[in-house]
Design an enzyme around this catalytic site. Sequence first.
Site, PDB file in Angstrom:
ATOM      1  N   GLU A  46       0.650  -1.161  -0.349  1.00 30.50           N
ATOM      2  CA  GLU A  46      -0.158   0.473  -0.154  1.00 30.50           C
ATOM      3  C   GLU A  46       0.339   1.395   0.182  1.00 30.50           C
ATOM      4  OE1 GLU A  46      -2.295   0.748   2.957  1.00 30.50           O
ATOM      5  OE2 GLU A  46      -3.180   2.223   2.940  1.00 30.50           O
ATOM      6  N   ARG A 270       5.372 -12.352  10.380  1.00 25.19           N
ATOM      7  CA  ARG A 270       5.961 -11.788   9.151  1.00 25.19           C
ATOM      8  C   ARG A 270       7.479 -11.131  10.343  1.00 25.19           C
ATOM      9  NH1 ARG A 270       1.828  -7.618   9.455  1.00 25.19           N
ATOM     10  NH2 ARG A 270       3.757  -5.544   9.326  1.00 25.19           N
ATOM     11  N   LYS A 280       4.304   1.216   9.226  1.00 22.84           N
ATOM     12  CA  LYS A 280       4.385   1.958   8.830  1.00 22.84           C
ATOM     13  C   LYS A 280       4.013   3.255   9.966  1.00 22.84           C
ATOM     14  CE  LYS A 280       2.865  -0.376   5.220  1.00 22.84           C
ATOM     15  NZ  LYS A 280       2.244  -0.061   3.481  1.00 22.84           N
TER      16      LYS A 280
HETATM   17  P1  ATP Z   1       2.856  -2.679   7.728  1.00 27.23           P
HETATM   18  O1  ATP Z   1       2.389  -3.037   9.117  1.00 27.23           O
HETATM   19  O2  ATP Z   1       4.089  -2.166   8.117  1.00 27.23           O
HETATM   20  O3  ATP Z   1       2.026  -1.151   7.245  1.00 27.23           O
HETATM   21  P2  ATP Z   1       1.490  -3.783   6.222  1.00 27.23           P
HETATM   22  O4  ATP Z   1       1.068  -4.693   5.570  1.00 27.23           O
HETATM   23  O5  ATP Z   1      -0.151  -2.764   6.058  1.00 27.23           O
HETATM   24  O6  ATP Z   1       2.657  -3.085   6.896  1.00 27.23           O
HETATM   25  P3  ATP Z   1       1.623  -3.296   3.063  1.00 27.23           P
HETATM   26  O7  ATP Z   1       2.235  -2.347   2.027  1.00 27.23           O
HETATM   27  O8  ATP Z   1      -0.048  -3.813   3.024  1.00 27.23           O
HETATM   28  O9  ATP Z   1       2.001  -2.802   4.696  1.00 27.23           O
HETATM   29  O10 ATP Z   1       2.957  -4.805   2.687  1.00 27.23           O
HETATM   30  C1  ATP Z   1       2.910  -5.367   1.679  1.00 27.23           C
HETATM   31  C2  ATP Z   1       3.116  -6.567   1.877  1.00 27.23           C
HETATM   32  O11 ATP Z   1       4.135  -7.204   2.523  1.00 27.23           O
HETATM   33  C3  ATP Z   1       2.062  -8.201   2.038  1.00 27.23           C
HETATM   34  O12 ATP Z   1       2.073  -8.851   1.681  1.00 27.23           O
HETATM   35  C4  ATP Z   1       2.142  -7.826   3.898  1.00 27.23           C
HETATM   36  O13 ATP Z   1       1.769  -8.863   4.218  1.00 27.23           O
HETATM   37  C5  ATP Z   1       3.614  -8.046   4.144  1.00 27.23           C
HETATM   38  N1  ATP Z   1       4.644  -7.128   5.103  1.00 27.23           N
HETATM   39  C6  ATP Z   1       4.245  -6.120   5.417  1.00 27.23           C
HETATM   40  N2  ATP Z   1       5.048  -6.042   6.619  1.00 27.23           N
HETATM   41  C7  ATP Z   1       5.792  -7.140   6.874  1.00 27.23           C
HETATM   42  C8  ATP Z   1       6.969  -7.986   7.512  1.00 27.23           C
HETATM   43  N3  ATP Z   1       7.232  -7.329   9.042  1.00 27.23           N
HETATM   44  N4  ATP Z   1       7.025  -9.408   7.323  1.00 27.23           N
HETATM   45  C9  ATP Z   1       6.741  -9.934   6.380  1.00 27.23           C
HETATM   46  N5  ATP Z   1       6.184  -9.540   5.541  1.00 27.23           N
HETATM   47  C10 ATP Z   1       5.564  -8.416   5.703  1.00 27.23           C
HETATM   48 MG    MG Z   2      -1.043  -3.940   5.024  1.00 30.24          MG
END
Ligand code: ATP
Ligand code: MG
Length: 572
Positions: A46, A270, A280
């Site tokens: 995102e 994660r 984020k």
């Molecule tokens: P954040 O919690 O940092 O905002 P998010 O999951 O909301 O992360 P996205 O942009 O939706 O951020 O993530 C893109 C991809 O990266 C998704 O498939 C998510 O599952 C993966 N992802 C995000 N954080 C991690 C992490 N700490 N370890 C592994 N994969 C991750």
């Molecule tokens: Mg997300």
Amino acid sequence: MSTPTTNPESASPSPTSSNFIRDIIVEDLKTGKFGDATVQTRFPPEPNGYLHIGHAKAICLDFGLADEFGGRTNLRFDDTNPEKEEQEYVDSILEDVRWLGFEWDGLYYASDYFGQLYEWAIKLIKDGKAYVDDQTADETRKTRGSLTAPGKESPYRNRSVAENLDLFTRMRAGEFPDGTRVLRAKIDMASPNMNMRDPVMYRILHAEHHRTGAKWPIYPMYDYAHGQSDSLEKVTHSMCTLEFADHQPLYRWYIEQLGIFPSQQIEFDRLNITYTLLSKRKLLQLVNDKHVSGWDDPRMPTLCGIRRRGYPPEAIRAFVTAAGVSRTNGTVELAMLEHFVREDLNQRAPRVMAVLRSLKVVIDNYPEGQVEELDAVNNPEDPAAGSRKVPFSRVLYIEDDDFRETPPPKYFRLTPGREVRLRYGYFITCTSVVKNDKGEAVEVHCTYDPATKGGDAPDKRKVKATIHWVSAAHAVNAEVRLYETLFSKEDPNQLEEGQDFTANLNPHSLEVLRDAKLEPSLANVEPLSRYQFERLGYFCADRDSAPGKPVFNRTVALKDAWAKIEKGRGGK
Ligand code: ATP
Ligand code: MG
């Protein structure tokens, strides 16, 4: 958050080691689950912030597994939330994925699919599987029920198809104010899975989108967009983190109702790292509240932050591979990440001499005005890196810490009466020390033995220490930024009542040394070039460097805590 654990078995780097996702892919290819389609994956960020090292794990899995099976990987921006998303983030994500070493096959945006998603919403309405709900957000929340109690059906749930169509097309036409109505899927308000209790598909939001502008006054929810986006791209294996496991039945429900390509979702753990926050939202808060200098502050776990700090992408890839994938969340030690950074830099970083906190040394018997160019090895790990000349003269700088007037036990470096080796230079013996009125040493006097040039004595006498130095007349002044962990707690989310995570910020995470002395070869470094400062650590030239005025970030110190941990476990 789950309790921190480190799985020793998953800590050995083996890029070919198997994992359960690969096993699933192998099995699917064997059974022909997706016909003769090749493996198709996607990375779906995102664009509401910069990528961090947790995303690097997802990227390495998505791209790495597809590559391994000769498949394809799309980069797809999940841009369904216009209020939080910006082009700046899109640009940074493109740059960071490439920096990590991957190139996408297709580049897509969920917003490319807004038209198709709208058509599908109309179809679901016509099939009696979606309805417009006029309840307020508050009422909707209150009637959702709980994990133990079923939800309550909305009084608008049984509207006629015609009325739903009319209201939804008017939502689309922008007739209603924000938040006054939603489109909901008609599934089951008593489902044990809360995601299935008539989830919202569309909300009214008169917001400017970074790509579609003011075209849409309604926006699909992430859960309504995500599975169909995968399906449209014929994603075979859709990897995401464990928190989405409960959403999988919903994604499948939409795909089944619409009769479209059945992408398979697979959840993995994660990445969490000690002393590090990977969210984020929280990273944005650190930036907005100026706890750090920006998204690329070298203390940040963002890809642009660790790039500026000097972490090589190869080291990140090796680290996330070694950290492995599993079906339970855990926490990896920061020392392990640093270990991979050192291992990589040890192979390729040129060695140079730099003095961070300087003390002047005068070699009384060295001819005044004489300069010798001594040979210094660029990288003992890489003979092809060759050698360079380093100027030597009568007045040098050494590290303040490498001299003690009164040495503690087992201190083998310079002290009155003791002989030590100057790296690539001569043996010197300390004869006297000049002190300021506070009693601190400000200048050390020595004599050198001309017969020891290059660092060995013809009579085979030994010295117990070799110290680094920089010729004072040739030294380049530099700013050096030393970093410690950004948080002082292993788990930065561990908080006292009423505290916010910023309470755990480490007040000593940045120390700036403004008067470091570097050997002259570093006068005009290119930003982002990486070096080992002998005996000190790995350092990376910052973009704040100017010609003749280098600025360095300490990437990581030399001491390897992880190797020690491994050794303690009986590992390598
Ligand atoms: P954040 O919690 O940092 O905002 P998010 O999951 O909301 O992360 P996205 O942009 O939706 O951020 O993530 C893109 C991809 O990266 C998704 O498939 C998510 O599952 C993966 N992802 C995000 N954080 C991690 C992490 N700490 N370890 C592994 N994969 C991750
Ligand atoms: Mg997300």
